[in-house]
Structures are given as structure tokens and as C-alpha cells.
Design a protein around this motif. Sequence first.
Motif, mmCIF file in Angstrom:
data_model
loop_
_atom_site.group_PDB
_atom_site.id
_atom_site.type_symbol
_atom_site.label_atom_id
_atom_site.label_comp_id
_atom_site.label_asym_id
_atom_site.label_seq_id
_atom_site.Cartn_x
_atom_site.Cartn_y
_atom_site.Cartn_z
ATOM 1 N N ALA A 94 7.969 59.120 -3.301
ATOM 2 C CA ALA A 94 8.587 57.337 -3.906
ATOM 3 C C ALA A 94 9.844 57.605 -3.445
ATOM 4 O O ALA A 94 11.078 57.233 -3.094
ATOM 5 N N SER A 95 10.723 59.334 -3.081
ATOM 6 C CA SER A 95 11.800 58.949 -3.521
ATOM 7 C C SER A 95 12.584 59.024 -1.913
ATOM 8 O O SER A 95 13.427 58.935 -1.986
ATOM 9 N N ILE A 96 12.038 59.891 -1.020
ATOM 10 C CA ILE A 96 12.241 59.601 -0.256
ATOM 11 C C ILE A 96 12.374 58.211 0.735
ATOM 12 O O ILE A 96 12.529 57.178 1.569
ATOM 13 N N MET A 97 10.972 56.886 -0.214
ATOM 14 C CA MET A 97 11.031 55.596 0.413
ATOM 15 C C MET A 97 11.613 54.746 0.178
ATOM 16 O O MET A 97 12.503 53.968 0.755
ATOM 17 N N HIS A 98 12.695 55.279 -0.974
ATOM 18 C CA HIS A 98 13.940 54.833 -2.212
ATOM 19 C C HIS A 98 15.132 55.357 -1.776
ATOM 20 O O HIS A 98 15.564 54.926 -1.263
ATOM 21 N N ALA A 99 15.542 56.493 -0.947
ATOM 22 C CA ALA A 99 16.598 57.203 -0.104
ATOM 23 C C ALA A 99 16.541 56.153 0.974
ATOM 24 O O ALA A 99 17.046 55.642 1.958
ATOM 25 N N ALA A 100 15.055 55.613 1.415
ATOM 26 C CA ALA A 100 15.298 55.406 3.191
ATOM 27 C C ALA A 100 15.588 53.822 2.839
ATOM 28 O O ALA A 100 16.642 53.333 3.454
ATOM 29 N N ALA A 101 14.969 53.096 2.115
ATOM 30 C CA ALA A 101 15.221 51.654 1.694
ATOM 31 C C ALA A 101 17.378 51.756 1.169
ATOM 32 O O ALA A 101 17.562 50.555 1.552
ATOM 33 N N ARG A 102 17.679 52.781 0.817
ATOM 34 C CA ARG A 102 19.062 52.557 0.703
ATOM 35 C C ARG A 102 20.085 53.089 1.486
ATOM 36 O O ARG A 102 20.849 52.400 2.202
ATOM 37 N N PHE A 103 19.607 54.024 2.729
ATOM 38 C CA PHE A 103 20.216 54.282 3.530
ATOM 39 C C PHE A 103 19.638 53.246 4.375
ATOM 40 O O PHE A 103 21.210 52.628 5.156
ATOM 41 N N ASN A 104 18.998 52.258 4.505
ATOM 42 C CA ASN A 104 18.665 50.710 5.630
ATOM 43 C C ASN A 104 19.671 50.384 5.307
ATOM 44 O O ASN A 104 19.996 49.287 5.593
ATOM 45 N N ALA A 105 20.065 49.614 3.698
ATOM 46 C CA ALA A 105 20.107 48.953 2.932
ATOM 47 C C ALA A 105 21.884 49.005 3.319
ATOM 48 O O ALA A 105 22.458 48.402 3.857
ATOM 49 N N PHE A 106 22.615 49.867 3.309
ATOM 50 C CA PHE A 106 23.842 50.636 3.371
ATOM 51 C C PHE A 106 24.123 50.129 4.823
ATOM 52 O O PHE A 106 24.975 49.172 5.180
ATOM 53 N N HIS A 107 22.737 50.812 6.054
ATOM 54 C CA HIS A 107 23.623 50.712 7.141
ATOM 55 C C HIS A 107 23.765 49.069 8.008
ATOM 56 O O HIS A 107 24.045 48.938 8.426
ATOM 57 N N LEU A 108 22.298 48.345 6.736
ATOM 58 C CA LEU A 108 22.582 46.850 7.098
ATOM 59 C C LEU A 108 23.984 46.326 7.553
ATOM 60 O O LEU A 108 24.665 45.521 8.100
ATOM 61 N N MET A 109 24.640 46.561 5.439
ATOM 62 C CA MET A 109 25.396 46.322 5.190
ATOM 63 C C MET A 109 26.352 46.654 6.549
ATOM 64 O O MET A 109 27.738 45.677 6.359
ATOM 65 N N SER A 110 26.887 47.307 7.112
ATOM 66 C CA SER A 110 27.768 48.049 7.652
ATOM 67 C C SER A 110 28.193 48.398 9.064
ATOM 68 O O SER A 110 29.051 47.837 9.291
ATOM 69 N N GLN A 111 27.279 46.819 9.734
ATOM 70 C CA GLN A 111 26.620 46.394 10.185
ATOM 71 C C GLN A 111 27.735 45.107 11.077
ATOM 72 O O GLN A 111 27.857 44.989 12.051
ATOM 73 N N ASN A 112 28.389 44.082 9.894
ATOM 74 C CA ASN A 112 28.885 42.927 9.600
ATOM 75 C C ASN A 112 28.479 42.308 10.500
ATOM 76 O O ASN A 112 29.263 41.167 11.120
ATOM 77 N N ASP A 113 27.322 41.822 10.042
ATOM 78 C CA ASP A 113 26.183 41.140 11.234
ATOM 79 C C ASP A 113 25.621 40.192 10.344
ATOM 80 O O ASP A 113 25.032 39.896 9.401
ATOM 81 N N THR A 114 25.588 38.913 11.040
ATOM 82 C CA THR A 114 25.959 37.645 10.320
ATOM 83 C C THR A 114 24.415 36.876 10.221
ATOM 84 O O THR A 114 24.260 36.213 9.818
ATOM 85 N N GLY A 115 24.247 38.189 10.995
ATOM 86 C CA GLY A 115 22.035 37.590 11.055
ATOM 87 C C GLY A 115 21.731 37.335 9.992
ATOM 88 O O GLY A 115 21.935 37.818 8.519
ATOM 89 N N ASP A 116 20.603 36.563 9.621
ATOM 90 C CA ASP A 116 19.686 36.579 8.384
ATOM 91 C C ASP A 116 18.596 37.940 7.927
ATOM 92 O O ASP A 116 18.037 38.869 9.075
ATOM 93 N N ILE A 117 18.983 38.636 7.053
ATOM 94 C CA ILE A 117 18.407 39.486 6.319
ATOM 95 C C ILE A 117 17.108 39.939 6.401
ATOM 96 O O ILE A 117 17.023 40.712 6.586
ATOM 97 N N ASN A 118 16.739 38.484 6.693
ATOM 98 C CA ASN A 118 15.158 38.524 6.438
ATOM 99 C C ASN A 118 14.023 38.938 7.594
ATOM 100 O O ASN A 118 13.391 40.118 7.695
ATOM 101 N N THR A 119 15.371 38.691 9.351
ATOM 102 C CA THR A 119 14.670 39.677 10.208
ATOM 103 C C THR A 119 15.021 40.924 10.422
ATOM 104 O O THR A 119 13.432 41.208 10.498
ATOM 105 N N ALA A 120 15.558 41.605 9.600
ATOM 106 C CA ALA A 120 15.887 42.746 9.023
ATOM 107 C C ALA A 120 14.841 43.419 8.810
ATOM 108 O O ALA A 120 14.767 44.221 9.054
ATOM 109 N N ILE A 121 14.658 42.857 7.354
ATOM 110 C CA ILE A 121 13.412 43.481 6.547
ATOM 111 C C ILE A 121 12.247 43.293 7.382
ATOM 112 O O ILE A 121 11.672 43.998 7.347
ATOM 113 N N ASP A 122 11.545 42.316 7.896
ATOM 114 C CA ASP A 122 10.736 42.182 8.642
ATOM 115 C C ASP A 122 10.597 43.001 9.220
ATOM 116 O O ASP A 122 9.769 43.833 9.657
ATOM 117 N N PHE A 123 11.625 43.321 10.052
ATOM 118 C CA PHE A 123 11.469 44.657 10.824
ATOM 119 C C PHE A 123 11.603 45.955 10.559
ATOM 120 O O PHE A 123 10.651 46.632 10.785
#
Length: 119
Positions: A63-92
Motif C-alpha cells: 500500500a505504501s509503494i502504491m501511495h508513493a507512486a501515486a504521489r510522485f506521479n501526481a507531482f510529475h504530472l503537475m510539474s509538466q505544466n501541461d494543460t492536457g486532459d488529466i483524465n487521459t494521464a490517469i487512464d494512461f
Amino acid sequence: MGKPIPFSIEVRGSPVSERRVHKTTVITGETIMLESDFFEVSDEFINLANDLGDEWAQPMLSASIMHAAARFNAFHLMSQNDTGDINTAIDFLTTQYKQMLIENLRELRSDQPDMLNHS
């Protein structure tokens, strides 16, 4: 060259299920990561989890590894300054996780069939 996927990552070569058979190059920004590098980094996280397993239960580590991956990927997504659809990133990301989980279960079953048969 394939179509870019979320997070400015482009996979060249074989699909996820064939990564262990064929070389794959992952491009992240200006960095090129070969398949061997990808698995070396991944193994570092597995080694850390195995070390932590001496003190913590596997369900909590999982559970901790999944939480860490989700947290890191959320940070990574937000740091991309991409205005794309967040649902596309979540689906990916969820599709990639599911494919990797299925691939690893298949590998464990074929390499260590007794491991999954014990309670």
C-alpha cells in the motif's frame, strides 16, 4: 516513432509485455533510458521494499509503494505544466499499472509456480 503519451514520455520499440525480450528506449525530456536502465531503477525500489520487509508487513509495504507512486506521479504530472486532459494521464497510468501487474504475475507463476500456491 510512436505517438507521444502523457508526461512527455515516448516508448520506442516493443509493447510493455515484450520488454524483457526486445530492447526498448524510453525518452523522458532530454534523457534516454534503455530497458536495462529502467529495470535497474525499478530494482532499486524493490530492494528498498525488501529491506523494509524486515520491519514492516508486506500488505503495508504494498500500500505504501502504491501511495508513493501515486504521489510522485501526481507531482510529475503537475510539474509538466501541461494543460492536457488529466483524465487521459490517469487512464494512461492505470492502464500501465494493470499491464505491469499482469506481466509480473505471469512471470512469477512461470518462474516460481509454488510461490503463489502457498498460503
